[in-house]
Design a protein around this motif. Structure first.
Motif, PDB file in Angstrom:
ATOM      1  N   PRO A 169     -91.867   0.502  28.794  1.00 17.60           N
ATOM      2  CA  PRO A 169     -91.708   0.012  27.518  1.00 17.60           C
ATOM      3  C   PRO A 169     -91.628  -1.374  27.301  1.00 17.60           C
ATOM      4  O   PRO A 169     -91.860  -2.298  26.437  1.00 17.60           O
ATOM      5  N   ASP A 170     -90.926  -1.986  28.328  1.00 17.25           N
ATOM      6  CA  ASP A 170     -90.501  -3.576  28.575  1.00 17.25           C
ATOM      7  C   ASP A 170     -91.752  -4.234  28.705  1.00 17.25           C
ATOM      8  O   ASP A 170     -91.988  -5.296  28.634  1.00 17.25           O
ATOM      9  N   ARG A 171     -92.862  -3.570  29.278  1.00 19.18           N
ATOM     10  CA  ARG A 171     -94.037  -4.223  29.760  1.00 19.18           C
ATOM     11  C   ARG A 171     -95.081  -3.977  28.679  1.00 19.18           C
ATOM     12  O   ARG A 171     -95.952  -5.038  28.536  1.00 19.18           O
ATOM     13  N   TYR A 172     -95.317  -2.949  28.116  1.00 22.43           N
ATOM     14  CA  TYR A 172     -96.248  -2.382  27.150  1.00 22.43           C
ATOM     15  C   TYR A 172     -95.473  -1.913  25.815  1.00 22.43           C
ATOM     16  O   TYR A 172     -95.598  -0.718  25.442  1.00 22.43           O
ATOM     17  N   GLU A 191    -104.518  15.031  25.679  1.00 18.39           N
ATOM     18  CA  GLU A 191    -103.071  15.274  26.348  1.00 18.39           C
ATOM     19  C   GLU A 191    -102.734  14.424  27.656  1.00 18.39           C
ATOM     20  O   GLU A 191    -101.701  13.766  27.553  1.00 18.39           O
ATOM     21  N   LYS A 192    -103.834  14.164  28.418  1.00 24.85           N
ATOM     22  CA  LYS A 192    -103.408  13.185  29.516  1.00 24.85           C
ATOM     23  C   LYS A 192    -103.405  11.732  28.833  1.00 24.85           C
ATOM     24  O   LYS A 192    -102.636  10.903  29.437  1.00 24.85           O
ATOM     25  N   PHE A 193    -104.295  11.559  27.760  1.00 19.64           N
ATOM     26  CA  PHE A 193    -103.985  10.203  27.205  1.00 19.64           C
ATOM     27  C   PHE A 193    -102.574   9.952  26.518  1.00 19.64           C
ATOM     28  O   PHE A 193    -101.978   9.099  26.739  1.00 19.64           O
ATOM     29  N   ARG A 194    -101.890  10.908  25.949  1.00 22.87           N
ATOM     30  CA  ARG A 194    -100.711  10.979  25.634  1.00 22.87           C
ATOM     31  C   ARG A 194     -99.706  10.671  26.562  1.00 22.87           C
ATOM     32  O   ARG A 194     -98.863   9.742  26.385  1.00 22.87           O
ATOM     33  N   GLU A 195     -99.828  11.405  27.592  1.00 22.41           N
ATOM     34  CA  GLU A 195     -98.971  11.259  28.789  1.00 22.41           C
ATOM     35  C   GLU A 195     -98.928  10.005  29.403  1.00 22.41           C
ATOM     36  O   GLU A 195     -97.893   9.398  29.741  1.00 22.41           O
ATOM     37  N   ARG A 196    -100.070   9.600  29.389  1.00 22.65           N
ATOM     38  CA  ARG A 196    -100.301   8.285  30.157  1.00 22.65           C
ATOM     39  C   ARG A 196     -99.689   7.098  29.273  1.00 22.65           C
ATOM     40  O   ARG A 196     -99.105   6.389  30.031  1.00 22.65           O
ATOM     41  N   LEU A 197    -100.047   7.124  27.922  1.00 22.74           N
ATOM     42  CA  LEU A 197     -99.248   6.204  27.218  1.00 22.74           C
ATOM     43  C   LEU A 197     -97.650   6.370  27.508  1.00 22.74           C
ATOM     44  O   LEU A 197     -97.066   5.207  27.289  1.00 22.74           O
ATOM     45  N   ARG A 251     -96.456   1.469  23.754  1.00 22.65           N
ATOM     46  CA  ARG A 251     -95.395   2.696  23.695  1.00 22.65           C
ATOM     47  C   ARG A 251     -95.131   2.917  22.342  1.00 22.65           C
ATOM     48  O   ARG A 251     -94.609   4.247  21.944  1.00 22.65           O
ATOM     49  N   GLY A 252     -94.861   2.105  21.524  1.00 19.41           N
ATOM     50  CA  GLY A 252     -94.459   2.169  20.068  1.00 19.41           C
ATOM     51  C   GLY A 252     -95.374   2.716  19.435  1.00 19.41           C
ATOM     52  O   GLY A 252     -94.971   3.356  18.067  1.00 19.41           O
ATOM     53  N   LEU A 253     -96.838   2.726  19.727  1.00 18.40           N
ATOM     54  CA  LEU A 253     -97.764   3.414  18.530  1.00 18.40           C
ATOM     55  C   LEU A 253     -98.564   4.638  19.272  1.00 18.40           C
ATOM     56  O   LEU A 253     -99.473   4.714  18.794  1.00 18.40           O
ATOM     57  N   VAL A 254     -97.685   5.288  20.154  1.00 20.91           N
ATOM     58  CA  VAL A 254     -98.531   6.488  20.504  1.00 20.91           C
ATOM     59  C   VAL A 254     -98.819   7.495  19.558  1.00 20.91           C
ATOM     60  O   VAL A 254    -100.013   7.854  19.653  1.00 20.91           O
ATOM     61  N   PRO A 255     -98.083   7.846  18.772  1.00 27.15           N
ATOM     62  CA  PRO A 255     -98.390   8.775  17.617  1.00 27.15           C
ATOM     63  C   PRO A 255     -99.557   8.339  16.750  1.00 27.15           C
ATOM     64  O   PRO A 255    -100.444   8.908  16.470  1.00 27.15           O
TER      65      PRO A 255
END
Length: 230
Positions: free
Chosen positions: A192-195, A181-187, A199-203
């Motif tokens: 999104p403009d920097r990473y 859960e922490k990993f998901r929240e961190r991502l 951000r687009g591949l979290v799932p």
């Protein structure tokens, strides 16, 4: 005047007389190592695990190094060498690496034990020899086979230990409880403009983390595709 009785130490559960043997000692040693790790593995801890006095263990093994060697031999014997007939060298390499992965992911203490002792366990030597032979059979030169075997083992053992670490974190056995859960929240919190890729591949990243040995085999397949001739 009230007299307080001194606190009694917990009574050690004793095993029945004449039932201690090398197999029981090694069973307890593997259980202790898997649970508490090599750092906590002492002759006294092993005796407590068995419910006997330390000297009872010494009656079967001269010292801890001798037990470590016997544990190494037992664990490495779990690695199944693939049958040479009926499959290609690549398929046999995959099967062998899968067996090595299972060993180190199920027994994380096996690696520090193995690397802390001289390589004299026949099973470990047999695994390396079979891998090298299969790589040669697949068409690699001796120099390329040696490099490929090293790369394959680095990946296999590293993937297994990564799986162990993640499993420990998710079960709360070490710092990092709720790591998924922490990993998901961190991502999700990344700008999104920097990473944009993260951000687009979290799932997809979370799904890859959950596939276990399937993810290991996906990486192994890619590694072998790059190492072996077509």
């Amino acid at each position: 005047m009230t007299v307080t009785e001194p606190a009694r130490s917990p009574r050690r559960r004793r095993v029945p007389r004449n039932t201690l043997n090398p197999d029981r000692i090694l069973d307890a040693a593997v259980a202790l190592l898997d649970r508490d790790g090599p750092e906590a593995f002492t002759m006294r801890a092993l005796a407590n695990e068995l419910g006997v006095g330390t000297m009872a263990v010494y009656s079967h093994f001269r010292n801890k190094d001798e037990i470590n060697d016997a544990v190494n031999e037992r664990l490495l014997s779990e690695i199944e060498l693939p049958a040479p007939a009926g499959s290609t060298p690549r398929e046999q390499i995959t099967e062998l690496c899968r067996s090595v992965y299972r060993l180190f992911s199920e027994h994380p203490a096996a690696l520090p034990l193995l690397t802390s002792r001289p390589m004299r366990v026949d099973e470990a030597i047999a695994v390396i020899d079979r891998q090298l032979g299969l790589l040669l059979a697949a068409g690699l030169s001796p120099a390329d086979a040696a490099r490929a075997q090293t790369a394959i083992m680095h990946y296999t053992v590293g993937a297994a230990l990564w799986a162990v670490r993640r499993r420990q974190a998710e079960s709360g056995e070490c710092e990092g409880h709720g790591v998924r859960e922490k990993f998901r929240e961190r991502l999700s919190d990344l700008p999104p403009d920097r990473y944009p890729s993260l951000r687009g591949l979290v799932p997809e990243l979370l799904a890859a983390q959950d596939t276990g040995i399937a993810q290991f085999e996906h990486g192994l397949n890619g590694l072998l595709s790059g190492l072996l001739p077509p």
